[in-house]
Design a protein around this motif. Structure first.
Motif, PDB file in Angstrom:
ATOM      1  N   VAL A   2       0.812  -1.252  -0.042  1.00 48.24           N
ATOM      2  CA  VAL A   2      -0.005   0.056   0.075  1.00 48.24           C
ATOM      3  C   VAL A   2       0.822   1.245   0.188  1.00 48.24           C
ATOM      4  O   VAL A   2       0.655   2.295  -0.715  1.00 48.24           O
ATOM      5  CB  VAL A   2      -1.039  -0.056   1.188  1.00 48.24           C
ATOM      6  CG1 VAL A   2      -1.605   1.363   1.294  1.00 48.24           C
ATOM      7  CG2 VAL A   2      -1.989  -1.058   1.117  1.00 48.24           C
ATOM      8  N   ALA A   3       1.980   1.146   0.879  1.00 46.44           N
ATOM      9  CA  ALA A   3       2.795   2.403   0.760  1.00 46.44           C
ATOM     10  C   ALA A   3       3.314   2.473  -0.472  1.00 46.44           C
ATOM     11  O   ALA A   3       3.809   3.736  -0.925  1.00 46.44           O
ATOM     12  CB  ALA A   3       3.962   2.090   1.866  1.00 46.44           C
ATOM     13  N   GLN A   4       3.780   1.782  -1.207  1.00 48.51           N
ATOM     14  CA  GLN A   4       4.219   1.962  -2.585  1.00 48.51           C
ATOM     15  C   GLN A   4       3.106   2.283  -3.580  1.00 48.51           C
ATOM     16  O   GLN A   4       3.250   2.149  -4.980  1.00 48.51           O
ATOM     17  CB  GLN A   4       4.950   0.607  -2.949  1.00 48.51           C
ATOM     18  CG  GLN A   4       6.353   0.394  -2.221  1.00 48.51           C
ATOM     19  CD  GLN A   4       6.969  -1.025  -2.672  1.00 48.51           C
ATOM     20  OE1 GLN A   4       7.037  -1.467  -3.804  1.00 48.51           O
ATOM     21  NE2 GLN A   4       7.558  -1.270  -1.357  1.00 48.51           N
ATOM     22  N   GLY A   5       1.995   2.284  -3.276  1.00 44.61           N
ATOM     23  CA  GLY A   5       0.697   2.446  -4.132  1.00 44.61           C
ATOM     24  C   GLY A   5       0.443   1.363  -4.858  1.00 44.61           C
ATOM     25  O   GLY A   5      -0.083   1.666  -5.918  1.00 44.61           O
ATOM     26  N   LYS A   6       0.553   0.345  -4.350  1.00 47.63           N
ATOM     27  CA  LYS A   6       0.297  -1.330  -5.241  1.00 47.63           C
ATOM     28  C   LYS A   6      -1.094  -1.380  -4.560  1.00 47.63           C
ATOM     29  O   LYS A   6      -1.111  -1.188  -3.320  1.00 47.63           O
ATOM     30  CB  LYS A   6       1.232  -2.206  -4.815  1.00 47.63           C
ATOM     31  CG  LYS A   6       2.749  -2.009  -5.986  1.00 47.63           C
ATOM     32  CD  LYS A   6       3.747  -3.265  -5.577  1.00 47.63           C
ATOM     33  CE  LYS A   6       4.609  -3.176  -6.524  1.00 47.63           C
ATOM     34  NZ  LYS A   6       5.656  -4.293  -6.358  1.00 47.63           N
ATOM     35  N   PRO A   7      -1.767  -2.219  -4.955  1.00 49.56           N
ATOM     36  CA  PRO A   7      -3.021  -2.928  -4.376  1.00 49.56           C
ATOM     37  C   PRO A   7      -2.508  -3.949  -3.322  1.00 49.56           C
ATOM     38  O   PRO A   7      -1.457  -4.460  -3.318  1.00 49.56           O
ATOM     39  CB  PRO A   7      -3.699  -3.777  -5.424  1.00 49.56           C
ATOM     40  CG  PRO A   7      -2.860  -3.483  -6.709  1.00 49.56           C
ATOM     41  CD  PRO A   7      -1.802  -2.619  -6.479  1.00 49.56           C
ATOM     42  N   ARG A   8      -3.472  -3.976  -2.321  1.00 47.48           N
ATOM     43  CA  ARG A   8      -2.881  -4.498  -1.061  1.00 47.48           C
ATOM     44  C   ARG A   8      -2.561  -6.052  -1.464  1.00 47.48           C
ATOM     45  O   ARG A   8      -1.674  -6.798  -1.003  1.00 47.48           O
ATOM     46  CB  ARG A   8      -4.052  -4.426  -0.039  1.00 47.48           C
ATOM     47  CG  ARG A   8      -3.737  -4.513   1.251  1.00 47.48           C
ATOM     48  CD  ARG A   8      -4.750  -4.447   2.084  1.00 47.48           C
ATOM     49  NE  ARG A   8      -4.485  -4.564   3.711  1.00 47.48           N
ATOM     50  CZ  ARG A   8      -3.792  -4.131   4.337  1.00 47.48           C
ATOM     51  NH1 ARG A   8      -3.323  -2.961   3.969  1.00 47.48           N
ATOM     52  NH2 ARG A   8      -3.385  -4.598   5.499  1.00 47.48           N
ATOM     53  N   LYS A   9      -3.488  -6.671  -2.237  1.00 46.74           N
ATOM     54  CA  LYS A   9      -3.395  -7.802  -2.441  1.00 46.74           C
ATOM     55  C   LYS A   9      -2.421  -7.848  -3.552  1.00 46.74           C
ATOM     56  O   LYS A   9      -2.660  -7.478  -4.753  1.00 46.74           O
ATOM     57  CB  LYS A   9      -4.801  -8.364  -2.922  1.00 46.74           C
ATOM     58  CG  LYS A   9      -4.851  -9.943  -2.742  1.00 46.74           C
ATOM     59  CD  LYS A   9      -6.324 -10.397  -2.998  1.00 46.74           C
ATOM     60  CE  LYS A   9      -6.700 -11.740  -2.349  1.00 46.74           C
ATOM     61  NZ  LYS A   9      -7.897 -11.900  -1.994  1.00 46.74           N
TER      62      LYS A   9
END
Lengths: 180, 725, 107
Positions: free
Chosen positions: B461-468
């Protein structure tokens, strides 16, 4: 040649009566001008050299592969394996087929020799440990030295001569040196 | 002692347990999917049944409560939550342990196993406080109350024929008799069809009734009330809603050992009476005899039109029929065959191919024109037999893939990561012997990806990616090979780190110039791991090199692509089969070599003048494309006599991404190639992957194109290094 | 004659004093038709219907329909227990719309 093959077969016949007899018998052949032998019970078959396929990028001791009734069998040049003499193919050259256990499997391998001689009976009292030095063959390949009349016969250690791991490592080494 | 029945039980149980696991994993996504619920239930139910037959009491004892729980779930008495699924997965594992146990020698189940079973069952069916039970029953009552009363009645329509009265029937008495079957909730006497007074024949019957009956009797019993009137009336019995559900449920549960006709199927569940079926069939045949109607209506349609059976039930029955048909078809399609026997067959077919080549050779040698035709006919047949024999061992890769669902689920849970597995291309087929051997390397790659590849959800999430995170397993066919891809959208590989590690280990020289691809390739070197701390999932630094060795042993290749922060893609190319391939035979001097035909792109004549070949550069200009080449005679360099030099040919081969030319003296053309292993001695040899026996009895080596290209590029790199020194 | 004209407390009505079954249906139809054609308003007592079956019910239904069609007033009165049972069974009470008065002794 045929007589010899028959002799080997006959051997098979009376093996049933007493293994002890077979245990003292050796198939002798000449390589590097010396008389060598392996136990007759280890010999599966003796065949003439008809067509052999070279496997590129391998060391000299791997002479090639042959087709044995549909199976590919590697052939070790005994001259190159024990010394540095590549056996010249003549009418007399033969391949001695030996089977050995390798990781629960039976692997058949061929040994190329200059000439197959005869089957000798060498009783235990006529066999002795190899000398620690003095032979021009690496002593690890020799299991015993046998005496027959006035001659010495080098009784080979087939496990060492045909050591799959060692040959395989040598192939890898040969190939990497080949690439340089 | 493992007798045959036991073996069958074990094998079937294993399959069922796998189905159960798959269904449970699906349920994690879609908790209340009836199909999956049923699948789990059926699996456990079947195992229990079979275990009972074979007398494996321990399995019966354990599976029975599990089955009951599943039954409750199916009936909506127990809801599905992740905990229950997790528990059921454990139960599946335990059942597998029990099954595994019976394959052993011991008579009695070990205490630890028994304890584990008890513990699971306690968790599965906790002692429910009495309060809870009360609430449950209340809920049940509410449910049944909610149902509108009109829905739950039999609806009987009773149309008497005019002669009914004259034939001594009194409709009234039937209705009075019907009252014994249950309560008549509603009855409507139809009067609007009556003739006018003048036309009325007082001895004719004009009565029609519609009756709503509340009864626990089944259709056949209700019908029996009107047994004597059947000839003189039109009777239709429409089951109540609950009855419909019952039919649907019964249809669902039909095991269907044999293919029943639609009507039989409906009678079996009680939705149709035999009389109804007969009249519908008569109607169907009537249409047929009539000759006026071109189309014969399907029975189901007639039944619906006649309001004999509801549309839902007919549709369900038709669907069921289809399933049974498929099942029977499958059963007749599949025969369990010992893998060894199949292996023997394929070996024999291999010998046949070689023998056929020998015959062909002789025919050509003796120039027997009349035999030639026959031989080529036989050749075609042999080719067919070969293809079919090989096809026998082809299996879809999907099954192997879906095993990873559990791995992904468990491992990601252990690591507190959230990863979804997406499987595509599962229908791609390859040789069973290959499938068996890729399982381990694949497991390693998947675990590796989960452990090293994916970030934790928070990091993502911190990297702006989806959590999953998404882990993809894909398979596709590409020029006679199967390509397997393992892709993750995780952190990607850190090339700097790999480089540093490789330098530390002395795998590369400090400061050695390497392309991105070359650095990535280093991960397949022994003793290299990028994870600082070893975990129990992977990361002991053994693995990727083992993976590569496994793939090499299958004559396959493995490549890795990675972008920092974006993810990693591992691509494996594997041959479809290890037995027989289409080959392309070439000759160099007196030696013959076979190149897998699937790798041959084209053959061109070596145009020495145009290409200005020299000793140092090994590439040509092929229609504007730089094409590196390997001169086989030089490469395999033995003292060839330079005397024979006809026109050389350039065989363009493709292996994965690499393309190259192989310079040979002669082209012999296509050849069915039975692959013979070269034996253990040659296992480390690159550039040659196997051997084949030619019709003449000679052996030709099969070239490992990928290996050759690798060797050639290693050679050039070394030359370059030497030059630069 | 199965149908007799009666008078009770000054009211005139017809009384069926036979069974209303398939056996009498043809005759009943005839007699009832005659009665209906002669009068515009009539009450028929079912008190003395000794038996009734489907054929009888049919006749009653048809007679009722016919009267309506001809714009005449037809009322069935004094239903006896048996008739009531049949009407109830077939849910026909509403159809005739006649008030069903149960004889006092039934209670």
């Amino acid at each position: 040649m045929n007589e010899l093959a028959m002799a080997v077969n006959k051997q098979d016949h009376y093996l049933g009566d007493g293994v002890a007899d077979g245990a003292y018998q050796y198939l002798t052949f000449s390589v590097l001008g010396k008389l060598m032998a392996i136990g007759i019970l280890d010999v599966k078959e003796i065949i003439e050299v008809s067509s052999m396929t070279r496997v590129p990028m391998t060391q000299n001791s791997i002479r090639g592969v042959i087709n044995l009734r549909g199976n590919v069998v590697p052939v070790v040049d005994l001259g190159a394996r024990l010394g540095s003499h590549i056996i010249k193919l003549t009418k007399k050259s033969c391949i001695v087929l030996v089977s050995l256990a390798f990781h629960d499997e039976t692997q058949t391998m061929g040994i190329l020799v200059e000439q197959v001689n005869e089957i000798l009976t060498i009783p235990e009292q006529n066999r002795q440990k190899p000398p620690d030095f003095g032979t021009d063959i690496d002593s690890k390949f020799i299991s015993q030295i046998g005496r027959y009349e006035e001659d010495f016969v080098i009784l080979l250690n087939k496990e060492k001569v045909l050591c799959v791991e060692e040959l395989s490592e040598q192939i890898v080494a040969a190939q990497s040196s080949f690439c340089v | 002692m493992l007798d045959d029945t036991k073996k069958i039980f074990i094998q079937e149980s294993e399959e069922l347990l796998e189905q159960m696991e798959n269904a449970l994993l699906e349920m994690e996504q879609v908790p209340n999917d009836a199909e999956h619920l049923n699948s789990v239930f059926r699996a456990i139910h079947t195992i229990k049944g079979a275990a009972g037959i074979f007398g494996f009491d321990a399995i019966v004892a354990f599976t029975h409560p599990v089955e009951s729980v599943m039954d409750n779930v199916r009936n909506g008495l127990r809801s599905v939550d992740p905990d229950l699924i997790a528990l059921l997965l454990k139960c599946k594992d335990h059942t597998a342990n029990l099954v595994e146990f019976i394959s052993g020698e011991q008579e009695d189940i070990s205490e630890t196993l028994q304890e584990a079973g008890k513990k699971l069952l306690n968790e599965l069916t906790p002692e429910q406080p009495s309060e809870l039970t009360v609430t449950n029953t209340n809920e049940k009552i509410e449910v049944s109350d909610k149902r509108s009363p009109s829905e739950d009645h039999w609806v009987i329509s009773l149309d008497f024929k005019p002669d009914a009265l004259r034939n001594g029937l009194d409709p009234l008495s039937f209705i009075n008799y019907l009252k014994r079957m249950g309560e008549i909730i509603e009855i409507i006497t139809f009067t609007h069809d009556f003739p006018c007074w003048e036309d009325m024949d007082p001895e004719s019957c004009y009565l029609s009734f519609r009756i709503a009956l509340s009864s626990s009797a089944n259709k056949e019993e209700i019908k029996s009330v009107f047994e004597f009137a059947l000839d003189d009336c039109e009777l239709r019995i429409v089951p109540p809603h609950s009855e419909l559900e019952k039919y649907l449920a019964l249809l669902e549960e039909l095991t269907g050992e044999e293919l029943n006709k639609l009507g039989e199927l409906l009678i079996q569940v009680g939705a149709l009476t035999e009389q109804e079926l007969n009249s519908a069939l008569q109607l169907q045949n009537g249409v047929l005899n009539d000759g006026t109607t071109k189309e014969i209506k399907p029975l189901g349609e007639i039944l619906v039109e006649q309001h004999v059976v509801s549309k839902d039930v007919v549709e369900k029955a038709v669907a069921k029929q289809e399933i049974i048909r498929e099942k029977i078809a499958q059963e007749t399609q599949y025969i369990r065959v010992d893998a060894n026997r199949l292996g023997q067959l394929i070996n024999l077919v291999g010998e046949l191919v070689i023998s056929n080549a020998a015959v062909k050779l002789l025919v050509e040698k003796h120039d027997l024109a009349d035999v030639q035709e026959v031989v080529s006919g036989v050749e075609g047949l042999v080719e067919n037999i070969r293809d079919h024999a090989l096809q026998l061992r082809m299996v879809q890769i999907g099954e192997t893939f879906s095993r990873f669902r559990r791995v992904v689920r468990d491992v990601s849970k252990d690591l507190n990561k959230d990863v979804e597995l997406v499987i595509t291309g599962g229908e791609a087929e390859l040789d069973k012997t290959v499938v068996e051997k890729i399982n381990d390397p694949l497991t390693h790659l998947v675990r590796n990806s989960l452990d090293h590849g994916f970030e934790t959800p928070d990091e993502r999430v911190a990297q702006g990616k989806p959590r999953k995170g998404v882990l993809r397993l894909n398979a596709l066919h590409d020029s006679g090979h199967i390509v397997i891809q393992i892709a993750d959208d995780g952190a990607g590989l850190d090339t700097d780190k790999i480089r540093k590690k490789a330098e530390e280990k002395g795998l590369i020289n400090v400061g050695q110039e390497l392309s991105q691809r070359e650095i990535l390739r280093l991960i397949f070197e022994p003793g290299l791991t990028t994870k600082d701390t070893a975990s129990n999932i992977s990361g002991r630094g053994v693995g990727m090199d083992v993976v590569k060795r496994n793939i090499d042993a299958l004559r396959g290749t493995i490549e890795v692509d990675s972008e920092r922060g974006k993810g990693t893609l591992v691509t494996i190319h594997l041959p479809l089969t290890l037995a027989i391939i289409e080959g392309f035979m070439v000759g160099v001097e007196q030696e013959r070599f076979v190149i897998p035909l699937s790798m041959v792109e084209e053959c061109v004549e070596m145009n020495t003048d145009e290409w200005h070949l020299d000793k140092n550069s090994h590439y040509v200009n092929l229609r504007g494309q730089v094409m590196p080449y390997i001169k086989l005679s030089e490469f395999f360099g033995v003292n060839y006599q330079q005397s024979h030099r006809g026109r050389e040919s350039l065989v363009i081969v493709k292996a994965g991404r690499a393309k190259a030319g192989i310079v040979v003296d002669r082209l012999f053309g296509e050849l069915q190639t039975v692959i013979k292993p070269l034996g253990k001695v040659f296992q480390g040899l690159k550039g040659v992957s196997g051997a084949t026996v030619l019709g003449s009895g000679e052996i030709a080596l099969i070239l490992d194109v990928q290996g050759l290209i690798g060797l050639a590029s290693a050679k050039t790199t070394d030359v370059k290094t030497l030059e630069s020194v | 004659m199965s149908i007799e004209a009666k008078e009770h407390n000054g009211a005139h009505f017809l009384e069926i004093n036979d069974e209303l079954t398939i056996y009498t249906a043809a005759m009943m139809k005839q007699e009832l038709q005659d009665v209906l054609s002669k009068q515009d308003e009539l009450e028929i007592s079912l008190e003395c219907v000794s038996d009734i079956d489907s054929a009888g019910i049919q006749i009653l239904i048809l007679l009722h329909q016919q009267a309506k069609k001809k714009g005449k007033t037809l009322r069935f009165i004094k239903h006896n227990r048996q008739v009531i049972d049949v009407l109830e069974t077939l849910n026909l009470e509403a159809l005739f719309g006649d008030p069903i008065v149960l004889p006092a002794k039934e209670f």
